[in-house]
Design a protein around this motif. Structure first.
Motif, mmCIF file in Angstrom:
data_model
loop_
_atom_site.group_PDB
_atom_site.id
_atom_site.type_symbol
_atom_site.label_atom_id
_atom_site.label_comp_id
_atom_site.label_asym_id
_atom_site.label_seq_id
_atom_site.Cartn_x
_atom_site.Cartn_y
_atom_site.Cartn_z
ATOM 1 N N GLU A 33 0.797 -12.710 18.103
ATOM 2 C CA GLU A 33 1.357 -11.444 17.696
ATOM 3 C C GLU A 33 0.236 -10.288 17.550
ATOM 4 N N PHE B 281 -10.594 -3.324 -5.159
ATOM 5 C CA PHE B 281 -9.555 -3.492 -6.328
ATOM 6 C C PHE B 281 -9.842 -2.376 -7.469
ATOM 7 N N PHE C 162 -8.380 0.731 -6.517
ATOM 8 C CA PHE C 162 -6.779 0.836 -6.731
ATOM 9 C C PHE C 162 -6.290 0.691 -8.003
ATOM 10 N N GLU D 11 4.685 -10.284 10.346
ATOM 11 C CA GLU D 11 3.779 -11.128 10.455
ATOM 12 C C GLU D 11 2.954 -11.592 9.464
ATOM 13 N N VAL E 97 2.950 -15.785 7.570
ATOM 14 C CA VAL E 97 1.629 -16.570 7.490
ATOM 15 C C VAL E 97 1.241 -16.895 5.984
ATOM 16 N N VAL F 157 -8.539 -23.392 4.825
ATOM 17 C CA VAL F 157 -7.156 -23.008 4.472
ATOM 18 C C VAL F 157 -7.158 -22.161 3.114
ATOM 19 N N ASP G 74 -9.704 -20.415 1.799
ATOM 20 C CA ASP G 74 -10.480 -19.203 2.071
ATOM 21 C C ASP G 74 -9.602 -18.084 2.922
ATOM 22 N N ILE G 75 -9.019 -18.488 3.910
ATOM 23 C CA ILE G 75 -8.234 -17.611 4.895
ATOM 24 C C ILE G 75 -7.119 -17.185 3.800
ATOM 25 N N LEU H 185 -8.469 -14.458 1.529
ATOM 26 C CA LEU H 185 -8.565 -13.227 2.125
ATOM 27 C C LEU H 185 -7.235 -12.404 2.769
ATOM 28 N N ASN I 165 -5.857 -10.721 -0.324
ATOM 29 C CA ASN I 165 -6.482 -9.628 -0.397
ATOM 30 C C ASN I 165 -5.995 -8.442 0.477
ATOM 31 N N VAL I 166 -5.857 -8.819 1.894
ATOM 32 C CA VAL I 166 -5.567 -7.811 2.905
ATOM 33 C C VAL I 166 -4.233 -7.358 2.455
ATOM 34 N N LYS J 115 -2.659 -7.421 -0.553
ATOM 35 C CA LYS J 115 -2.605 -6.299 -1.545
ATOM 36 C C LYS J 115 -2.958 -4.861 -1.419
ATOM 37 N N THR J 116 -4.027 -4.826 -0.355
ATOM 38 C CA THR J 116 -4.781 -3.448 0.081
ATOM 39 C C THR J 116 -3.479 -2.699 0.769
ATOM 40 N N THR K 70 -0.809 -1.570 -1.108
ATOM 41 C CA THR K 70 -1.367 -0.114 -2.224
ATOM 42 C C THR K 70 -1.341 0.937 -1.224
#
Lengths: 168, 168
Positions: free
Chosen positions: A20, A164, A167, B104, B108, B134, B136-137, B140, B143-144, B146-147, B150
């Motif tokens: 994707e 964070f 934000f 997408e 995931v 798994v 750790d991903i 990450l 976090n993406v 949440k960002t 915002t």
DNA sequence: ATTAATTTTCAATATTTTTTGAAAGTTCAA
DNA sequence: TTGAACTTTCAAAAAATATTGAAAATTAAT
């Protein structure tokens, strides 16, 4: 869910996400497989686990090395090559960001800069709209570019900590 | 460079970038064309300017509406439909981020959460590596997520202002 | 130098994705 | 209601992309 089943699911999900986002499905799957492998794997093992051909495995592995996501390992007394994935996810993210910036964002920024310098009649709505849109996109792209450049140098905890805090 | 030439270049560059990021080339080009058009265009005009078929134009335009990037316009006394692109680039960026997150990233994240809950033998390196990668991903990706959430609510100047203050 | 193990290459093939265009569907003014 | 203007659909074709596999190249141990 069983571990074996979980691995399958992870490889599938990673492959789907990759395709994707313009990354070859097989490449994402090979990467996923290596990410969850404690040990380095041989081409043979990768071919078997993902049911792909030798040629495909070879090309994909070479690409992954080109992206800086995996490395070849040699073992004393063995001819075979082993492949091992970098496991630090933050490093992976930065590596991918860096490569895509270089391959895709930078060329577009170059074009946008050229286009920004086109001169024309300020009274012409065609020209005005072109100039405005290109200019705005250019500004946005430059901001993204700067942010990525900073991210590439940053420590994970610092980066998200700052995000964070900002934000809050 | 001439304006006409510049327009061509912009449409090409936008199309290339789109396809590198998993967005259909034609869709990106139609969007580019409308972005630099001061007036709304008809299907006919879009077909002609980009040399694409009626069917392709129709489907692409519908998709762009689905992404919230363009809108149909009606004109009194006319049967034809006109298409006009939202010109606020920050709004476009947020719209795209929102759609891709929904289509997408969210799926995931759902899988990663499931996979994070798999239990196993902590002494088994296979399990340990799976769980670590798994996990750790997953962190990450959250976090993406949440960002992005915002960013979708933020004003452009505030957003970049904060980013660059943070990186100073 | 030879050879067997292994990797690389790449033309041919298969798959996936995109595009076409003509037929079917819709709309609305007369 | 008819029919011309316009839009939508979708099976078939084309184009783009990914994969195969066998031959050629490389490597390193003997």
């Amino acid at each position: 869910m069983e571990l074996a089943q979980g691995k399958q699911k992870f490889i599938e999900a990673w492959g789907r996400l990759g395709s994707e986002w313009g990354i070859n499905r097989t490449m994402a799957q090979v990467h996923a497989l290596l990410l969850i492998s404690p040990e380095a794997l041989t081409t043979e093992e990768i071919m078997e686990q993902l049911s792909i051909s030798r040629g495909n495995a070879n090309m994909t592995l070479r690409d992954l090395i080109g992206w800086g996501l995996i490395e070849k390992q040699h073992r004393a007394g063995e001819r075979k090559e082993y492949f091992y994935a970098e496991k630090d996810v933050w490093l992976i993210a930065r590596q991918v960001a860096q490569e895509r910036k270089k391959r895709e964002l930078d060329p577009v920024l170059k074009v946008l800069n050229e286009l920004s310098s086109i001169k024309g009649d300020e009274k012409d709505p065609e020209y005005k709209t072109f100039k405005k849109s290109v200019g705005d996109i250019n500004k946005l792209a430059k901001n993204v570019d700067k942010t990525l450049a900073t991210m590439m140098k940053a420590e994970e905890s610092w980066f998200w900590g700052s995000i964070f805090k900002m934000f809050k």
